[in-house]
Design an enzyme around this catalytic site. Structure first.
Site, short mmCIF file in Angstrom:
data_model
loop_
_atom_site.label_atom_id
_atom_site.label_comp_id
_atom_site.label_asym_id
_atom_site.label_seq_id
_atom_site.Cartn_x
_atom_site.Cartn_y
_atom_site.Cartn_z
CE LYS A 263 -19.55 11.79 -2.76
NZ LYS A 263 -18.90 12.08 -1.42
CG ASP A 268 -21.83 15.55 1.52
OD1 ASP A 268 -22.65 15.26 2.28
OD2 ASP A 268 -20.52 15.08 1.67
CE LYS A 275 -19.54 17.36 4.05
NZ LYS A 275 -18.62 16.50 4.39
CG ASP A 286 -19.48 15.22 -2.56
OD1 ASP A 286 -18.43 14.91 -2.59
OD2 ASP A 286 -20.24 14.81 -1.44
CG ASP A 345 -20.49 14.29 5.86
OD1 ASP A 345 -20.78 14.42 4.73
OD2 ASP A 345 -19.75 14.99 6.34
NE ARG A 349 -17.58 6.05 3.20
CZ ARG A 349 -16.67 6.03 4.06
NH1 ARG A 349 -16.25 5.05 4.68
NH2 ARG A 349 -15.99 7.30 4.13
N1 BES Z 1 -17.70 14.64 0.12
C1 BES Z 1 -17.26 14.33 1.19
C2 BES Z 1 -15.54 14.14 1.25
C3 BES Z 1 -14.82 15.55 1.24
C4 BES Z 1 -14.84 16.18 2.52
C5 BES Z 1 -14.04 15.95 0.13
C6 BES Z 1 -14.25 17.37 2.62
C7 BES Z 1 -13.37 17.13 0.52
C8 BES Z 1 -13.48 17.93 1.35
C9 BES Z 1 -17.58 13.06 1.91
O1 BES Z 1 -19.04 12.71 1.66
C10 BES Z 1 -17.65 13.02 3.15
O2 BES Z 1 -18.15 13.89 3.85
N2 BES Z 1 -16.69 12.13 3.86
C11 BES Z 1 -16.37 12.24 5.32
C12 BES Z 1 -16.40 10.74 5.60
C13 BES Z 1 -16.47 10.43 7.04
C14 BES Z 1 -17.69 10.87 7.58
C15 BES Z 1 -15.98 9.09 7.57
C16 BES Z 1 -15.13 12.72 5.57
O3 BES Z 1 -14.05 12.69 4.75
O4 BES Z 1 -15.06 13.44 6.50
ZN ZN Z 2 -19.86 13.59 -0.04
MN MN Z 3 -20.23 13.55 2.89
#
Ligand code: BES
Ligand code: ZN
Ligand code: MN
Length: 490
Positions: A263, A268, A275, A286, A345, A349
């Site tokens: 990825k 992000d 966010k 990210d 966000d 995936r």
């Molecule tokens: N890059 C983030 C994952 C992440 C978030 C890693 C905080 C480390 C710390 C990913 O793209 C993301 O935002 N995931 C969301 C998914 C949710 C919206 C289902 C998450 O984990 O909050």
């Molecule tokens: Zn992300």
């Molecule tokens: Mn995200």
């Protein structure tokens, strides 16, 4: 850093610093013993009186010890011998490395691998010590060059070992090169390290090895392949998305490759599902999955392992913008499956599903994706382990064992079908979020729908690849785990 082997006795070795270890409750190792004898028992005395700490990872610098040619001696505490483990050994080496980086020595002679650690081999301890030292010696300098009065990091290190251990050093050099690549990419700011920068990095690596080639797919080419999920994520950004494909041939072309998919979200913001402000700057990490697969790929090329490896990076910037994808959009992925976007966000995936579909044209022997996919992975395992998921028990075990060996550990979560219903959508084959419960697993379940019939594993490195807070920065992980996995394939 230049690493060599040198069996010159620790007492006569001319260097800025000799590095030895000392236990709270066990005899000195070979070179430490020599130094103690030459100094008329001074070392033992200092330990006994508490002037030299034997607490695990503590460092004490000794100057001008009589009978020793080196300028300094660094003693690293090894703690109680009962508690010594490969992990503790690794931390002893990194503690030495961090000290040397921040102090006056630019050359050192390392004797730490003389310490016996469980059933580990000399080869392993030497390799691991060299990798830990290289990692600890890393300093980010791209946008913050060192000042004139800063201490220089180590320039050269010798290890007290015979030339028959040269292969351990070669292996360490490969692994360290991968780690340093990954750390540097992870630390770079998102205005420098964007998808085009990752692509240039891949091209640079391809130029360095004659059996490496690279292909960069631009947005038009991805559109032709119908990668609408990947392309949707990058639509809000002026930095165009890239699919990077690196190929390494260490074996005849008929041998199925190990395919790693990373990825590569270079920033992000969350997109329209923006966010919160605090800590958002850290979302430059990210692309930690991409950095690790690129790093492990480079390590493999450096070691010229007799295997075939393909590294695919799905790179985009997730931004809000006039053309950004929205919650409510339904995307048709390259596989033909439709996805209802509930949260922009959950973009990782989306870029991965198309990259994983693309990867299958290479008929992988194993398909492994690596991603900072979910905050839930940090909640589940914290920063000590990467999350591993696979429906193939043997592959999961191979990855966990590789992580143990490399002291870059991973731990498994289930991918049971019981979780699949959380992805049900009224308007598409699935939605891109699975709700509050088991956030890392439902993300894995989402990816599993694009890897049917494949020997596939998913690694969520959201917790392991980055250190949060005060000392924030990239760890380069899981380059060690991945590289060990590749070594084990060879
Ligand atoms: N890059 C983030 C994952 C992440 C978030 C890693 C905080 C480390 C710390 C990913 O793209 C993301 O935002 N995931 C969301 C998914 C949710 C919206 C289902 C998450 O984990 O909050
Ligand atoms: Zn992300
Ligand atoms: Mn995200």
């Amino acid at each position: 850093m230049n690493i060599t082997l040198d069996t010159t006795l620790a007492t006569v070795m001319e260097t800025d610093c000799i590095v030895i270890g000392a236990f709270a409750d066990a005899p000195l190792h070979k070179s430490a013993e020599l130094i103690d004898k030459a100094s008329g028992g001074a070392l033992q005395k200092l330990i006994k009186h508490g002037d030299v700490s034997t607490d695990w990872k503590d460092t004490t610098l000794l100057h001008g010890l009589s009978g020793v040619a080196a300028k300094r001696i660094l003693v690293v505490g090894c703690g109680e011998i009962e508690k010594l483990s490969s992990v503790r050994f690794d931390r002893i080496c990194s503690s030495a490395g961090a000290f040397l980086r921040d102090h006056a020595s630019t050359s050192a002679h390392i004797c730490l691998h003389e310490i016996e650690v469980g059933d580990t081999t000399d080869y392993w301890r030497l390799r691991q010590a060299a990798v830990s030292l290289e990692k600890a010696n890393y300093r980010y300098t791209v946008t913050k060059p060192p000042k004139d009065d800063d201490n220089q990091p180590l320039k050269s290190a010798s290890f007290n070992a015979d030339t028959d251990m040269q292969s351990a050093i070669e292996e360490a050099r490969g692994i360290a090169k991968g780690y340093l690549r990954s750390m540097k990419l992870g630390d770079l700011p998102p205005n420098i390290c964007n998808p085009a920068y990752l692509a240039e990095t891949a091209m640079e690596i391809a130029k360095s090895y004659k059996n490496v080639s690279v292909e960069i797919l631009d947005e038009d080419q991805m559109a032709e392949l119908k990668m609408s999920a990947l392309l949707a994520v990058g639509r809000g950004s002026v930095n165009s998305s890239k699919l990077i494909v690196l190929k390494y041939h260490g074996k005849d072309k008929k041998t199925p490759p190990t395919v790693m998919v990373g990825k590569g979200i270079t920033f992000d913001s969350g997109g329209l599902s923006l966010k919160p402000g605090p800590n958002m700057e850290q979302m430059k990490f990210d692309m930690g999955g991409a950095a690790s697969v690129i790093g492990a790929f480079e390590a493999c090329a450096e070691m010229q392992l007799p295997i075939n490896v393909i590294c695919i990076v799905a790179s985009a910037e997730n931004m809000p913008g006039g053309n950004a994808y929205r919650p409510g959009d339904v995307l048709t992925s390259m596989s033909g499956k439709t996805i209802e976007v509930l949260n922009t966000d959950a973009e990782g995936r989306l870029v991965l599903c198309d990259a994983l579909t693309y990867a299958q044209r290479f008929k992988p022997a194993a398909l492994i994706d690596v991603a900072t996919l979910t905050g839930a992975a940090v909640i589940a395992l914290g920063h000590h382990a990467s999350v591993i998921m696979s429906k193939h028990d043997d592959l999961a075990v191979e990855l966990i064992e590789a992580g143990e060996n490399a002291v870059d550990r991973g731990w498994r979560l289930p991918l049971w079908d019981d979780y699949q219903p959380q992805l049900k959508s009224a308007f598409a084959d699935m939605k891109n979020v699975g709700g509050m419960a088991a956030g890392s697993i439902t993300a894995g379940c989402f990816l599993s729908r694009f890897t049917e019939g494949q020997r596939w594993a998913h690694i969520d490195c959201a917790g392991s690849t980055w250190i949060w807070g005060g000392d924030k920065g990239s760890t380069g992980r899981p380059v060690g785990l991945l590289t060990q996995f590749l070594i084990n394939q060879a």
